[in-house]
Design a protein around this motif. Structure first.
Motif, short mmCIF file in Angstrom:
data_model
loop_
_atom_site.label_atom_id
_atom_site.label_comp_id
_atom_site.label_asym_id
_atom_site.label_seq_id
_atom_site.Cartn_x
_atom_site.Cartn_y
_atom_site.Cartn_z
N UNK A 108 0.84 -1.21 0.00
CA UNK A 108 0.00 0.00 0.00
C UNK A 108 0.87 1.25 0.00
N UNK A 109 1.96 1.23 0.78
CA UNK A 109 2.86 2.38 0.81
C UNK A 109 3.49 2.60 -0.55
N UNK A 110 3.87 1.51 -1.23
CA UNK A 110 4.42 1.62 -2.58
C UNK A 110 3.39 2.23 -3.52
N UNK A 111 2.15 1.79 -3.43
CA UNK A 111 1.09 2.32 -4.29
C UNK A 111 0.82 3.81 -4.03
N UNK A 112 1.09 4.26 -2.80
CA UNK A 112 0.95 5.68 -2.48
C UNK A 112 2.08 6.51 -3.05
N UNK A 113 3.15 5.85 -3.49
CA UNK A 113 4.30 6.56 -4.03
C UNK A 113 5.37 6.86 -3.02
N UNK A 114 5.43 6.08 -1.94
CA UNK A 114 6.40 6.34 -0.88
C UNK A 114 7.83 6.16 -1.40
N UNK A 115 8.68 7.11 -1.06
CA UNK A 115 10.11 6.98 -1.35
C UNK A 115 10.88 6.58 -0.10
N UNK A 116 10.32 6.89 1.07
CA UNK A 116 10.90 6.49 2.36
C UNK A 116 9.82 5.83 3.19
N UNK A 117 10.16 4.69 3.78
CA UNK A 117 9.21 3.95 4.61
C UNK A 117 9.91 3.53 5.90
N UNK A 118 9.35 3.93 7.02
CA UNK A 118 9.82 3.43 8.32
C UNK A 118 8.76 2.52 8.91
N UNK A 119 9.20 1.38 9.43
CA UNK A 119 8.29 0.37 9.98
C UNK A 119 8.54 0.24 11.47
N UNK A 120 7.51 0.47 12.24
CA UNK A 120 7.58 0.38 13.70
C UNK A 120 6.77 -0.84 14.15
N UNK A 121 7.27 -1.56 15.14
CA UNK A 121 6.49 -2.65 15.71
C UNK A 121 6.56 -3.95 14.93
N UNK A 122 7.60 -4.13 14.12
CA UNK A 122 7.70 -5.34 13.31
C UNK A 122 8.56 -6.42 13.95
N UNK A 123 9.20 -6.10 15.08
CA UNK A 123 10.09 -7.05 15.73
C UNK A 123 9.60 -7.32 17.15
N UNK A 124 9.98 -8.46 17.69
CA UNK A 124 9.48 -8.85 19.00
C UNK A 124 8.30 -9.77 18.86
N UNK A 125 7.97 -10.49 19.94
CA UNK A 125 6.87 -11.43 19.84
C UNK A 125 7.32 -12.70 19.14
N UNK A 126 6.50 -13.21 18.21
CA UNK A 126 6.78 -14.47 17.54
C UNK A 126 8.00 -14.37 16.63
#
Length: 213
Positions: free
Chosen positions: A87-105
């Motif tokens: 979805x971010x790519x479809x919005x035209x994002x050139x920079x993407x930061x991902x929070x909350x993808x580590x930890x847990x399983x």
């Protein structure tokens, strides 16, 4: 365009990331990531996923606020984070930061790191952020925006990496190689800034851990 994606890490505290959320042109909640946003008083521009993890009160609030919601079938092939990245790519994002993808399983965390290799992300700056750590993928060259004393690990991604040259690290490489089944690149230290890394063949995961100050 700068997009921040919030994923569904257990007990996610968004306090260290307020500056990122404030700077984002778009904020995307990957399913249960919407719960953390709601708990901290944020409203995403888009909520995406099969919506089996988001808290009912958060979902109801976003529906009432008219947030764009993209609901997918539970038996989809993609994870919620993968959908959020597309979805971010479809919005035209050139920079993407991902929070909350580590930890847990572990399976989810490992899969989330693997998503950095998506073909759709090749021309974009994408980071996984888990304060005080950041992870990103390098296929050519990258600055390492840390300070002296910070820890940096260079991990081959998808196979061996060759032609690696570093600057500003305690254990330098000059046209060196790192093998995917060895741990040689772990726990280097920034000794001069700006630190940099180049790779000729293959790809490297850069894991930067800021020293407590």
């Amino acid at each position: 365009m700068y997009v921040v994606i919030v994923a569904n890490a257990p007990g996610l505290d968004l306090s260290p990331y307020r500056h990122l959320l404030a700077a984002a042109d778009r904020v995307i909640a990957a399913d249960g990531g919407g719960t953390a946003l709601f708990a901290h008083g944020y409203t995403p521009h888009l909520l995406i996923g099969d919506l089996d993890s988001i808290a009912a009160e958060a979902l109801a609030a976003y529906q009432a606020q008219g947030v764009a919601i993209e609901r997918h079938r539970p038996d989809k092939d993609e994870t919620d984070l993968e959908l959020a990245l597309l979805a971010a790519v479809n919005l035209g994002a050139s920079r993407i930061d991902i929070i909350g993808a580590l930890g847990g399983r572990w399976d989810q965390s490992l899969a989330n790191v693997s998503l950095l290799g998506m073909a759709e992300l090749r021309e974009r700056q994408v980071r996984l952020i888990d304060h005080p750590q950041q992870i990103w993928l390098v296929r050519d060259e990258s600055a390492i925006p840390g300070a002296i004393g910070d820890t940096v690990s260079l991990l081959p991604f998808g196979g061996d990496a060759h032609g690696i040259t570093t600057e500003g690290l305690a254990y330098p490489l000059r046209n060196g190689s790192l093998l995917h089944d060895r741990a040689r690149g772990v726990s280097n230290v920034i000794t001069a800034t700006p630190a940099q890394v180049q790779v000729r063949d293959g790809a490297l995961l850069i894991v930067w851990t800021a020293r407590a100050r």
